[in-house]
Design a protein around this motif. Sequence first.
Motif, PDB file in Angstrom:
ATOM      1  N   SER A  23     -36.860  31.908 -47.653  1.00  0.00           N
ATOM      2  CA  SER A  23     -36.806  30.693 -48.221  1.00  0.00           C
ATOM      3  C   SER A  23     -36.884  29.423 -47.125  1.00  0.00           C
ATOM      4  O   SER A  23     -36.720  29.780 -45.815  1.00  0.00           O
ATOM      5  N   ALA A  24     -37.091  28.317 -47.453  1.00  0.00           N
ATOM      6  CA  ALA A  24     -37.209  27.201 -46.529  1.00  0.00           C
ATOM      7  C   ALA A  24     -35.829  27.089 -45.999  1.00  0.00           C
ATOM      8  O   ALA A  24     -35.631  26.731 -44.663  1.00  0.00           O
ATOM      9  N   ASP A  25     -34.720  26.993 -46.814  1.00  0.00           N
ATOM     10  CA  ASP A  25     -33.316  26.934 -46.389  1.00  0.00           C
ATOM     11  C   ASP A  25     -33.045  28.142 -45.316  1.00  0.00           C
ATOM     12  O   ASP A  25     -32.581  27.861 -44.246  1.00  0.00           O
ATOM     13  N   GLU A  26     -33.409  29.188 -45.539  1.00  0.00           N
ATOM     14  CA  GLU A  26     -33.240  30.087 -44.501  1.00  0.00           C
ATOM     15  C   GLU A  26     -33.975  30.114 -43.200  1.00  0.00           C
ATOM     16  O   GLU A  26     -33.304  30.224 -42.370  1.00  0.00           O
ATOM     17  N   ALA A  27     -34.993  29.536 -43.369  1.00  0.00           N
ATOM     18  CA  ALA A  27     -35.839  29.406 -42.177  1.00  0.00           C
ATOM     19  C   ALA A  27     -35.226  28.267 -41.232  1.00  0.00           C
ATOM     20  O   ALA A  27     -35.218  28.558 -40.048  1.00  0.00           O
ATOM     21  N   ALA A  28     -34.885  27.410 -41.864  1.00  0.00           N
ATOM     22  CA  ALA A  28     -34.283  26.121 -41.106  1.00  0.00           C
ATOM     23  C   ALA A  28     -32.890  26.601 -40.501  1.00  0.00           C
ATOM     24  O   ALA A  28     -32.541  26.215 -39.445  1.00  0.00           O
ATOM     25  N   THR A  29     -32.129  27.291 -41.122  1.00  0.00           N
ATOM     26  CA  THR A  29     -30.974  27.826 -40.724  1.00  0.00           C
ATOM     27  C   THR A  29     -31.238  29.016 -39.756  1.00  0.00           C
ATOM     28  O   THR A  29     -30.466  28.650 -38.529  1.00  0.00           O
ATOM     29  N   ILE A  30     -31.833  29.719 -39.703  1.00  0.00           N
ATOM     30  CA  ILE A  30     -32.272  30.638 -38.384  1.00  0.00           C
ATOM     31  C   ILE A  30     -32.797  29.663 -37.160  1.00  0.00           C
ATOM     32  O   ILE A  30     -32.199  30.118 -36.176  1.00  0.00           O
ATOM     33  N   GLU A  81     -47.276  26.051 -34.715  1.00  0.00           N
ATOM     34  CA  GLU A  81     -46.274  26.678 -35.334  1.00  0.00           C
ATOM     35  C   GLU A  81     -46.019  28.370 -35.263  1.00  0.00           C
ATOM     36  O   GLU A  81     -45.076  28.591 -35.926  1.00  0.00           O
ATOM     37  N   CYS A  82     -47.013  28.816 -34.873  1.00  0.00           N
ATOM     38  CA  CYS A  82     -46.913  30.104 -34.825  1.00  0.00           C
ATOM     39  C   CYS A  82     -45.515  30.676 -34.084  1.00  0.00           C
ATOM     40  O   CYS A  82     -45.052  31.784 -34.260  1.00  0.00           O
ATOM     41  N   ASP A  83     -45.459  29.876 -32.991  1.00  0.00           N
ATOM     42  CA  ASP A  83     -44.177  30.273 -32.225  1.00  0.00           C
ATOM     43  C   ASP A  83     -42.649  30.188 -33.204  1.00  0.00           C
ATOM     44  O   ASP A  83     -41.890  31.193 -33.095  1.00  0.00           O
ATOM     45  N   LEU A  84     -42.782  29.236 -33.911  1.00  0.00           N
ATOM     46  CA  LEU A  84     -41.668  29.028 -34.677  1.00  0.00           C
ATOM     47  C   LEU A  84     -41.746  30.177 -35.938  1.00  0.00           C
ATOM     48  O   LEU A  84     -40.600  30.657 -36.414  1.00  0.00           O
ATOM     49  N   LEU A  85     -42.761  30.499 -36.621  1.00  0.00           N
ATOM     50  CA  LEU A  85     -43.048  31.524 -37.422  1.00  0.00           C
ATOM     51  C   LEU A  85     -42.463  32.931 -36.889  1.00  0.00           C
ATOM     52  O   LEU A  85     -41.883  33.518 -37.655  1.00  0.00           O
ATOM     53  N   GLU A  86     -42.937  32.963 -35.433  1.00  0.00           N
ATOM     54  CA  GLU A  86     -42.644  34.066 -35.049  1.00  0.00           C
ATOM     55  C   GLU A  86     -40.975  34.328 -34.953  1.00  0.00           C
ATOM     56  O   GLU A  86     -40.428  35.514 -34.942  1.00  0.00           O
ATOM     57  N   GLU A  87     -40.293  33.344 -34.647  1.00  0.00           N
ATOM     58  CA  GLU A  87     -38.804  33.432 -34.534  1.00  0.00           C
ATOM     59  C   GLU A  87     -38.296  33.471 -35.727  1.00  0.00           C
ATOM     60  O   GLU A  87     -37.152  34.464 -36.062  1.00  0.00           O
ATOM     61  N   VAL A  88     -38.606  32.902 -36.839  1.00  0.00           N
ATOM     62  CA  VAL A  88     -38.011  33.229 -38.161  1.00  0.00           C
ATOM     63  C   VAL A  88     -38.129  34.545 -38.576  1.00  0.00           C
ATOM     64  O   VAL A  88     -37.346  35.400 -39.168  1.00  0.00           O
ATOM     65  N   LEU A  89     -39.492  35.057 -38.454  1.00  0.00           N
ATOM     66  CA  LEU A  89     -39.713  36.551 -38.746  1.00  0.00           C
ATOM     67  C   LEU A  89     -39.075  37.550 -37.735  1.00  0.00           C
ATOM     68  O   LEU A  89     -38.281  38.465 -38.537  1.00  0.00           O
ATOM     69  N   ARG A  90     -38.861  37.126 -36.698  1.00  0.00           N
ATOM     70  CA  ARG A  90     -38.065  37.913 -35.736  1.00  0.00           C
ATOM     71  C   ARG A  90     -36.636  38.156 -36.128  1.00  0.00           C
ATOM     72  O   ARG A  90     -36.023  39.294 -36.248  1.00  0.00           O
TER      73      ARG A  90
END
Length: 818
Positions: free
Chosen positions: A420-427, A484-493
């Motif tokens: 979710s968007a909230d979970e991604a922002a929190t991470i 944004e791929c770097d941020l995407l990687e952080e959230v997925l990781r």
Amino acid sequence: MKVSLAWLRTHLDTDADLGRITTTLSSIGLEVEGVEDRAAPLAPFRTARIIEAVQHPNADRLRACRVDVGASEPVSVVCGAANARTGLHVVFAPPGAFIPGSGITLKVGEIRGVTSAGMLVSAREMALGLDHEGIVELPDATPVGLPYASWAGLDDPVIEIGVTPNRGDALSVRGVARDLAAAGLGVLKPWSAAPVRETFTTPLAWRLGWPEACPWVLGRSVRGLRNGPSPEWLQRRLSAIGLRPISALVDVTNFFTFDLGRPLHVFDADRIGGTTLTLRRGAAETFRGLHGRDVTAGPDDLVIADATGAVSLAGIVGGETTGSQEATTQIFIECALFDPVTIARAGRRHQISTDARQRFERGVDQALLPAALDAATAMIIELCGGEAGSVVSAGAEPAWQRQASLRFERLAGLGGADTSADEAATILDRLGFAEASRTAEQVTVHVPSWRNDVAGTPGLEQHDQLDPARARSAAEGAALIEPECDLLEEVLRIGGLDSIPAVSLPRTSAIPEAVLTPRQARSGLARRLLAARGFCECVTYSFMSAGLAARFGEAPAGLALNNPIAADLNQMRPTPLAALAQAASRNAARGAGSVALFEVGPGYTESGQALVAAGLRMGPPPRHWQPTPAAADVMAAKADLWALLAALGVPMEALSVTAGAPAHYHPGQSGVVRQGPKIVLARFGALHPSLAAQLDLAAPCCGFELFLDSVADPKRRRRAAPELPQLQAVARDFAFLVGAGVAADTILRAARAADRKAIVSVRLFDVFEGPSLQPETKSMGVEVVFQAHERTLTDQDIEALSEKVVLEVGKATGARLR
């Protein structure tokens, strides 16, 4: 990167056990390579006290001891240590315990008439050090009967983490703790350095002579201190991760290297020449490094120099002349920011690997310098006393501030994660990416100073992925926008890479496409066929000596190696057959006179390289039913080559063999295989006698070379089922008298051309030369098979066909029937 569990808990407030921590680390990309539990092998060892130690009645160098181990009755132990005495607190190993330092398992025994039920151990016997002069002496207040590992603080597991090159921030205990906190495994404890009280002006100054390699450097003097051993807690912390405690000053710098990922260096201020330290290029100057070897710094190396010259290879290793000693009372602390590329190149050039280099070449926190200097100063004053001077600096903090944006729809569209968007922002917030702005579609964050892997300004070609307004803003230099791929990687990781569902790629066709190209398929088929014929595959170097290469073709200057690994490997090989001949020579020198070797590999010419399937046979078969089996000859090489060509689908009836093989073949026992007048498919023959002598090949050798690139790809066409003949074939034998120089292939091709529809095969079955024939004449027996398709051949038909065969062969070779 090694981190102990207790050290990790100084930055992470968590109740997670070791198993959960290691599992989480691996799932978020910090792969756990091992866990060392030093308490496990020491589990049987207990603290104890010697109640009485008396001279052994039957041995001068032994002591008979009664030991209190916390049990109801004292234990009798015979000990040979000179320091075993009454009242000493020691470490006791009971019967059945395994001694890791000596590799023995204890059992109850009797030593010269006195029972010994256990052992009092030294540090080396517990594999905790090299001291074996005597048994371990514990403080007098040590309780009796406790597990020694727990009492000594050795029950602290050490986790070894494999850190990828882009994650310089993970080369610190705090960085690892931050990732675990972001994954929900606790809370990251706040950290800040209290300001240090400055009581005097630091007498040294910095000067930057190469600002591109060092944009910012800080320093501070501390005087009136007393260097010595570091406290027990610091020694244990460093020893746990494999570092040897040296002194309080050195141990403090090592502590912050691993705790915060911030390398520091301490100079003995009294041993610095002059009042200025300069960061500049090296000038072919040599100094002795702290690693015990001389370092010669050149113009591509960044050094720290005083009035006498270079005293440190910056960011990698310090020098002995200015290093801290036991008698040091005044120091100068260096805290600098170095260019990662400069450090990496210098480290590789000098082949020096240090913990500082490992961190600087990956990038350190660009904003941490003032806080790290204060924290290190405070710890040094706490451990060694003294007073702090003012901070001196040169350069300025780089403009590391930048922003990055993440569109939430990319989490599922590109990452395949249901986040979710909230979970991604929190991470991102837990990882230190402070939120700058947020909409329903995306979030923009400030990239923290320690994340150098999430850095840089994208080129304009990358802005087409962003909205037009942001693209214009970035193009005008108003903002730095990270892909944004770097941020995407952080959230997925942090969400857990193992939680992303596996999705198969869509099939483009119900029938799978061919995995191998025709060339790759030919190479594999050639390997299998040659192995089935008894050859052993070789994988050899693609280069050899220029002299030998010239014997197998040419050795042009364009194929000479500028930096060969050996003097006799200075030329690219013209053919794999040359390497096989060398291999056969080495086998012959070791008594293996019968070998069959092949290799599918490249041969090189000035026009390029070609893929060649080469084979070589030497000597007779190693074991054979005949008493004297025939040695390898030119016909054996031709048989291997013909089998390989047939397996590759080459039309055999279109092949011809001509003379003109290269000079490394015997001129009278070799041939060139052609498909048509222009395409050269292969060559074969016996090796030239002079070449065999040069390679010390006593047994006959023959070989072949098939140019796989010249083999035509199979045509993709639908083929009808073969039509089997309904009528019987007729075979006729012909004996032709021809000149001694006439090739058999010429006769066979002429006979086949007499009637291509009626003649289905032509085969040579006999060659005869003898005194009954005219000089320079030979008889060649040829079998011709006639096959009718519509009606039975009559005698007249057969005679007519036979006459055509005789006529065609006569016209082509001048042959006549015998």
